[in-house]
Design a protein around this motif. Structure first.
Motif, PDB file in Angstrom:
ATOM      1  N   PRO A  63       2.771 -11.543  -6.992  1.00  0.00           N
ATOM      2  CA  PRO A  63       2.024 -11.476  -5.724  1.00  0.00           C
ATOM      3  C   PRO A  63       3.301 -11.095  -4.598  1.00  0.00           C
ATOM      4  O   PRO A  63       2.633 -10.619  -3.630  1.00  0.00           O
ATOM      5  CB  PRO A  63       1.539 -12.718  -5.702  1.00  0.00           C
ATOM      6  N   MET A  64       4.546 -11.785  -4.560  1.00  0.00           N
ATOM      7  CA  MET A  64       5.331 -11.493  -3.388  1.00  0.00           C
ATOM      8  C   MET A  64       5.653 -10.101  -3.418  1.00  0.00           C
ATOM      9  O   MET A  64       5.913  -9.476  -2.154  1.00  0.00           O
ATOM     10  CB  MET A  64       6.642 -12.428  -3.702  1.00  0.00           C
ATOM     11  N   CYS A  65       5.671  -9.491  -4.425  1.00  0.00           N
ATOM     12  CA  CYS A  65       6.282  -7.864  -4.468  1.00  0.00           C
ATOM     13  C   CYS A  65       4.893  -7.143  -3.987  1.00  0.00           C
ATOM     14  O   CYS A  65       4.954  -6.107  -3.047  1.00  0.00           O
ATOM     15  CB  CYS A  65       6.210  -7.460  -5.767  1.00  0.00           C
ATOM     16  N   LEU A  66       3.688  -7.573  -4.333  1.00  0.00           N
ATOM     17  CA  LEU A  66       2.412  -6.829  -3.868  1.00  0.00           C
ATOM     18  C   LEU A  66       2.339  -7.084  -2.172  1.00  0.00           C
ATOM     19  O   LEU A  66       1.985  -6.223  -1.486  1.00  0.00           O
ATOM     20  CB  LEU A  66       1.186  -7.344  -4.454  1.00  0.00           C
ATOM     21  N   LEU A  67       2.830  -8.367  -1.781  1.00  0.00           N
ATOM     22  CA  LEU A  67       2.705  -8.556  -0.653  1.00  0.00           C
ATOM     23  C   LEU A  67       3.775  -7.581   0.213  1.00  0.00           C
ATOM     24  O   LEU A  67       3.366  -7.011   1.520  1.00  0.00           O
ATOM     25  CB  LEU A  67       2.961  -9.977   0.022  1.00  0.00           C
ATOM     26  N   ALA A  68       4.920  -7.565  -0.151  1.00  0.00           N
ATOM     27  CA  ALA A  68       5.966  -6.450   0.075  1.00  0.00           C
ATOM     28  C   ALA A  68       5.558  -5.150   0.224  1.00  0.00           C
ATOM     29  O   ALA A  68       5.801  -4.299   1.297  1.00  0.00           O
ATOM     30  CB  ALA A  68       7.447  -6.935  -0.705  1.00  0.00           C
ATOM     31  N   LEU A  69       4.702  -4.696  -0.822  1.00  0.00           N
ATOM     32  CA  LEU A  69       4.536  -3.373  -0.745  1.00  0.00           C
ATOM     33  C   LEU A  69       3.263  -2.986   0.340  1.00  0.00           C
ATOM     34  O   LEU A  69       3.254  -1.769   0.840  1.00  0.00           O
ATOM     35  CB  LEU A  69       3.794  -3.278  -2.326  1.00  0.00           C
ATOM     36  N   ASP A  70       2.477  -3.937   0.735  1.00  0.00           N
ATOM     37  CA  ASP A  70       1.522  -3.881   1.659  1.00  0.00           C
ATOM     38  C   ASP A  70       1.744  -4.496   2.890  1.00  0.00           C
ATOM     39  O   ASP A  70       0.786  -5.100   3.725  1.00  0.00           O
ATOM     40  CB  ASP A  70      -0.025  -4.015   1.297  1.00  0.00           C
ATOM     41  N   TRP A  71       3.129  -4.701   3.289  1.00  0.00           N
ATOM     42  CA  TRP A  71       3.307  -5.630   4.344  1.00  0.00           C
ATOM     43  C   TRP A  71       3.006  -5.284   5.832  1.00  0.00           C
ATOM     44  O   TRP A  71       2.837  -6.041   6.504  1.00  0.00           O
ATOM     45  CB  TRP A  71       4.908  -6.000   4.360  1.00  0.00           C
ATOM     46  N   ARG A  72       2.324  -4.066   5.696  1.00  0.00           N
ATOM     47  CA  ARG A  72       2.008  -3.534   7.083  1.00  0.00           C
ATOM     48  C   ARG A  72       0.539  -4.082   7.463  1.00  0.00           C
ATOM     49  O   ARG A  72       0.029  -3.905   8.478  1.00  0.00           O
ATOM     50  CB  ARG A  72       2.239  -2.031   7.358  1.00  0.00           C
ATOM     51  N   GLN A  73      -0.207  -4.601   6.384  1.00  0.00           N
ATOM     52  CA  GLN A  73      -1.641  -4.807   6.470  1.00  0.00           C
ATOM     53  C   GLN A  73      -1.659  -6.325   6.773  1.00  0.00           C
ATOM     54  O   GLN A  73      -1.201  -7.125   6.054  1.00  0.00           O
ATOM     55  CB  GLN A  73      -2.232  -4.502   5.034  1.00  0.00           C
ATOM     56  N   THR A  74      -2.475  -6.542   7.839  1.00  0.00           N
ATOM     57  CA  THR A  74      -2.703  -7.921   8.244  1.00  0.00           C
ATOM     58  C   THR A  74      -3.539  -8.556   7.137  1.00  0.00           C
ATOM     59  O   THR A  74      -3.168  -9.711   6.804  1.00  0.00           O
ATOM     60  CB  THR A  74      -3.347  -7.915   9.810  1.00  0.00           C
ATOM     61  N   SER A  75      -4.330  -8.058   6.601  1.00  0.00           N
ATOM     62  CA  SER A  75      -5.215  -8.504   5.520  1.00  0.00           C
ATOM     63  C   SER A  75      -4.401  -8.728   4.344  1.00  0.00           C
ATOM     64  O   SER A  75      -4.806  -9.975   3.849  1.00  0.00           O
ATOM     65  CB  SER A  75      -6.359  -7.426   5.074  1.00  0.00           C
ATOM     66  N   SER A  76      -3.580  -8.266   4.091  1.00  0.00           N
ATOM     67  CA  SER A  76      -2.332  -8.670   2.999  1.00  0.00           C
ATOM     68  C   SER A  76      -1.681  -9.815   3.181  1.00  0.00           C
ATOM     69  O   SER A  76      -1.565 -10.715   2.300  1.00  0.00           O
ATOM     70  CB  SER A  76      -1.548  -7.175   2.545  1.00  0.00           C
ATOM     71  N   TRP A  77      -1.120  -9.900   4.479  1.00  0.00           N
ATOM     72  CA  TRP A  77      -0.524 -11.014   4.811  1.00  0.00           C
ATOM     73  C   TRP A  77      -1.419 -12.399   4.759  1.00  0.00           C
ATOM     74  O   TRP A  77      -1.036 -13.268   4.324  1.00  0.00           O
ATOM     75  CB  TRP A  77      -0.044 -10.934   6.345  1.00  0.00           C
ATOM     76  N   SER A 131      -3.499   0.655  -3.432  1.00  0.00           N
ATOM     77  CA  SER A 131      -2.984   1.949  -3.789  1.00  0.00           C
ATOM     78  C   SER A 131      -3.059   1.678  -5.486  1.00  0.00           C
ATOM     79  O   SER A 131      -3.415   0.441  -5.857  1.00  0.00           O
ATOM     80  CB  SER A 131      -1.679   2.337  -3.704  1.00  0.00           C
ATOM     81  N   TYR A 132      -2.599   2.697  -6.237  1.00  0.00           N
ATOM     82  CA  TYR A 132      -3.028   2.564  -7.640  1.00  0.00           C
ATOM     83  C   TYR A 132      -1.834   1.517  -8.117  1.00  0.00           C
ATOM     84  O   TYR A 132      -2.353   0.751  -8.905  1.00  0.00           O
ATOM     85  CB  TYR A 132      -2.616   3.887  -8.397  1.00  0.00           C
ATOM     86  N   LEU A 133      -0.874   1.549  -7.470  1.00  0.00           N
ATOM     87  CA  LEU A 133       0.272   0.512  -8.043  1.00  0.00           C
ATOM     88  C   LEU A 133      -0.236  -0.828  -7.751  1.00  0.00           C
ATOM     89  O   LEU A 133       0.022  -1.903  -8.658  1.00  0.00           O
ATOM     90  CB  LEU A 133       1.665   0.775  -7.249  1.00  0.00           C
ATOM     91  N   THR A 134      -0.690  -1.195  -6.640  1.00  0.00           N
ATOM     92  CA  THR A 134      -1.054  -2.418  -5.915  1.00  0.00           C
ATOM     93  C   THR A 134      -2.288  -3.013  -6.691  1.00  0.00           C
ATOM     94  O   THR A 134      -2.501  -4.239  -7.138  1.00  0.00           O
ATOM     95  CB  THR A 134      -1.327  -2.628  -4.562  1.00  0.00           C
ATOM     96  N   LEU A 135      -2.981  -1.863  -7.148  1.00  0.00           N
ATOM     97  CA  LEU A 135      -4.383  -2.184  -7.965  1.00  0.00           C
ATOM     98  C   LEU A 135      -3.969  -2.745  -9.163  1.00  0.00           C
ATOM     99  O   LEU A 135      -4.520  -3.872  -9.816  1.00  0.00           O
ATOM    100  CB  LEU A 135      -5.202  -1.232  -7.938  1.00  0.00           C
ATOM    101  N   MET A 136      -2.993  -2.276 -10.040  1.00  0.00           N
ATOM    102  CA  MET A 136      -2.619  -2.508 -11.093  1.00  0.00           C
ATOM    103  C   MET A 136      -1.763  -3.894 -11.299  1.00  0.00           C
ATOM    104  O   MET A 136      -2.122  -4.429 -12.042  1.00  0.00           O
ATOM    105  CB  MET A 136      -1.597  -1.633 -11.923  1.00  0.00           C
ATOM    106  N   GLY A 137      -1.026  -4.194 -10.018  1.00  0.00           N
ATOM    107  CA  GLY A 137      -0.560  -5.421  -9.963  1.00  0.00           C
ATOM    108  C   GLY A 137      -1.317  -6.539  -9.564  1.00  0.00           C
ATOM    109  O   GLY A 137      -1.147  -7.652 -10.310  1.00  0.00           O
TER     110      GLY A 137
END
Length: 170
Positions: A63-77, A131-137
């Motif tokens: 989950p920390m990696c998924l947050l880092a991958l989408d760090w620009r999205q407020t909803s992700s934070w 993204s495909y990668l974040t969906l898999m994670g």
């Protein structure tokens, strides 16, 4: 209202903490049909050591990696921040209550927090853009916590539950 709303998170933490306290005091007073200790066999303890490492990877680091991958999205934070907050509160609760009350309190705490975490993840599926990668994670995280809930029901709960006849004979 989403699950990751501050009010929902606070209420969940308060209710689960109250239940954990009730469980701990009830078990200590021998008023509940649960044991103070967790009765795992040696093989179960070996499995659990491996499982905890998997939980660290799939439940915290991924989950920390998924947050880092989408760090620009407020909803992700908001989503992953709430998720990780609940993980931290769970770990603190398990550690404190298992030392202060009874070791077996980690089983109901783990059960309630895992169920809540799955609810968070289902809610997060509608809030996040993948993204495909974040969906898999994300899918791996969901599958791990679903498996964790099954593990708790199949392996952990039976080791702390005793029949009510046994408790009345004590």
């Amino acid at each position: 209202m989403t699950v990751n709303n501050g009010l929902i998170l606070t209420l969940f933490i308060l209710i689960t903490t109250s239940l954990a306290l009730g469980y701990g005091f009830g078990v200590k007073a021998r008023r509940l049909p649960f044991t103070a200790e967790i009765g795992f066999s040696q093989k179960q303890w070996q499995f659990l050591r491996w499982w905890v490492k998997l939980a660290l990877i799939a439940g915290v680091l991924l989950p920390m990696c998924l947050l880092a991958l989408d760090w620009r999205q407020t909803s992700s934070w908001v989503f992953w921040g709430s998720y990780l907050l609940i993980v931290v509160v769970q770990l603190i609760s398990e550690r404190a209550f298992s030392r202060w009350l009874v070791p077996s309190v980690v089983v109901p705490i783990g059960f309630f927090y895992t169920a809540f975490r799955l609810w968070q993840l289902l809610d997060g599926f509608t809030q996040l853009t993948f993204s495909y990668l974040t969906l898999m994670g994300f899918g791996i995280v969901v599958l791990f916590w679903a498996a964790n809930l099954v593990m708790l029901m199949v392996m952990a709960i039976p080791t702390v539950f005793v029949s009510s006849k046994s408790i009345s004979q004590s």
